[in-house]
Scaffold this active site. Structure first.
Site, PDB file in Angstrom:
ATOM      1  CG  HIS A  11      -0.185  -1.126  -0.929  1.00 36.32           C
ATOM      2  ND1 HIS A  11       1.111  -0.716  -0.692  1.00 36.32           N
ATOM      3  CD2 HIS A  11      -0.957  -0.479  -0.005  1.00 36.32           C
ATOM      4  CE1 HIS A  11       1.123   0.116   0.331  1.00 36.32           C
ATOM      5  NE2 HIS A  11      -0.116   0.277   0.770  1.00 36.32           N
ATOM      6  NE  ARG A  12       1.485   3.165  -0.439  1.00 37.80           N
ATOM      7  CZ  ARG A  12       2.594   3.472   0.226  1.00 37.80           C
ATOM      8  NH1 ARG A  12       3.574   4.095  -0.387  1.00 37.80           N
ATOM      9  NH2 ARG A  12       2.719   3.192   1.509  1.00 37.80           N
ATOM     10  CD  GLU A  38      -4.067   1.382   0.240  1.00 36.87           C
ATOM     11  OE1 GLU A  38      -3.963   1.979   1.323  1.00 36.87           O
ATOM     12  OE2 GLU A  38      -3.241   1.547  -0.690  1.00 36.87           O
ATOM     13  CG  ASP A  40      -2.564   5.774   0.557  1.00 35.97           C
ATOM     14  OD1 ASP A  40      -2.919   5.138   1.553  1.00 35.97           O
ATOM     15  OD2 ASP A  40      -1.731   5.343  -0.271  1.00 35.97           O
ATOM     16  CG  HIS A  53       1.451   6.897   1.432  1.00 35.91           C
ATOM     17  ND1 HIS A  53       2.349   7.425   2.344  1.00 35.91           N
ATOM     18  CD2 HIS A  53       0.883   5.821   2.032  1.00 35.91           C
ATOM     19  CE1 HIS A  53       2.335   6.676   3.431  1.00 35.91           C
ATOM     20  NE2 HIS A  53       1.455   5.698   3.272  1.00 35.91           N
ATOM     21  CD  GLU A 112      -4.276   4.230   4.555  1.00 29.73           C
ATOM     22  OE1 GLU A 112      -3.650   3.568   3.709  1.00 29.73           O
ATOM     23  OE2 GLU A 112      -3.770   4.648   5.611  1.00 29.73           O
ATOM     24  CG  ASP A 232       3.705  -2.698  -2.569  1.00 26.05           C
ATOM     25  OD1 ASP A 232       2.771  -1.877  -2.503  1.00 26.05           O
ATOM     26  OD2 ASP A 232       4.632  -2.736  -1.722  1.00 26.05           O
TER      27      ASP A 232
END
Ligand code: G3P
Ligand code: MG
Length: 243
Positions: A11-12, A38, A40, A53, A112, A232
């Site tokens: 995540h990120r 992932e 953003d 994000h 995303e 994360d």
């Protein structure tokens, strides 16, 4: 890869251990065994896809301002690492192109899309995916399902993933209601159980819940048969999967 095991989606990047949405974070996720990352995406005023994000630089960098009102060169002056730790000073807000260059060609990247930017973001994203040959290895997700349906209609080869935090009665039926082919479901991780997951996967959908970090919730998701977990802490999930 054991197909019964979920893939690890950082995540990120590896946001628990590195500044979110930086090249350092994506590099760490890959080193820790993530199968995918992932991130953003936002659009700068001069039409560049920037990986961040929030819609502003305020929380994650040493600068402030709305990404959509700034030129890419101004955004690139921000330090996106130093607020996390001095060890990461000098990290920039990445261009999406840079993440594609950094990670191996076939590695899945979950982009995303945070905002439609008045219809301006989607064509830039699709052009980039085509030019970099990333259509087949990217999943474009969003909480904006109308936007995803429009993106899928504009480019049938793109894979779309539905983000949501709703306790849906029938997850797969909701996906079917969009009227375009949906690749994956990205539910908030507390809002989908083993039965819904099994039914969605039986109907050809990948299930990638977000964002699970504790051992207990990671183990619950592993046991529930999801196809991937957005976390994360890729190393933590890798260790649990290795047991
Ligand atoms: O894509 C999963 C997750 O990132 C969605 O929420 O706010 O962390 O972007 P958020
Ligand atoms: Mg996200």
């Amino acid at each position: 890869m054991d197909t019964n095991k979920p893939i690890i989606i950082g995540h990120r990047g590896a946001a628990g251990e590195a500044p979110e949405n930086t090249l350092g974070s994506f590099r760490l996720a890959a080193e820790q065994g993530a199968h995918a990352v992932e991130l953003d995406a936002h659009l700068s005023a001069d039409g560049r896809l920037m990986v961040c994000h929030d819609a502003t630089l305020d929380r994650t960098t040493d600068r402030s301002g709305w990404i959509g009102r700034m030129q890419a060169y101004e955004i690139r002056e921000a330090d996106a690492g130093v607020r996390f730790s001095e060890a990461y000073a000098g990290e920039k807000v990445p261009f999406l192109d840079e993440v594609f260059e950094l990670l191996p060609a076939g590695m899945m990247i979950n982009v995303e899309v945070k905002h439609a930017y008045g219809g301006k973001l989607a064509p830039v994203l699709l052009e980039l995916l085509r030019r970099t040959d990333r259509l087949g290895s990217t999943v474009v997700s969003s909480f904006d399902h109308k936007l995803l349906a429009a993106i899928k209609k504009a480019e049938p080869a793109v894979r779309i993933g539905l983000l949501y935090a709703a306790d849906l009665v029938d997850h797969a039926a909701y996906a079917a209601s969009l009227g375009v082919d949906v690749y994956s479901l990205h539910p908030q991780h507390m809002l989908i159980g083993p039965d819904d997951t099994a039914e969605a996967r039986r109907r050809g959908l990948e299930v990638y819940p977000y964002t699970a970090n504790g051992e207990e919730e990671l183990n619950r998701l592993i046991a529930s048969g999801v196809s991937g977990i957005i976390t994360d802490y890729p190393a933590r999930l890798a260790a649990l999967l290795a047991r």
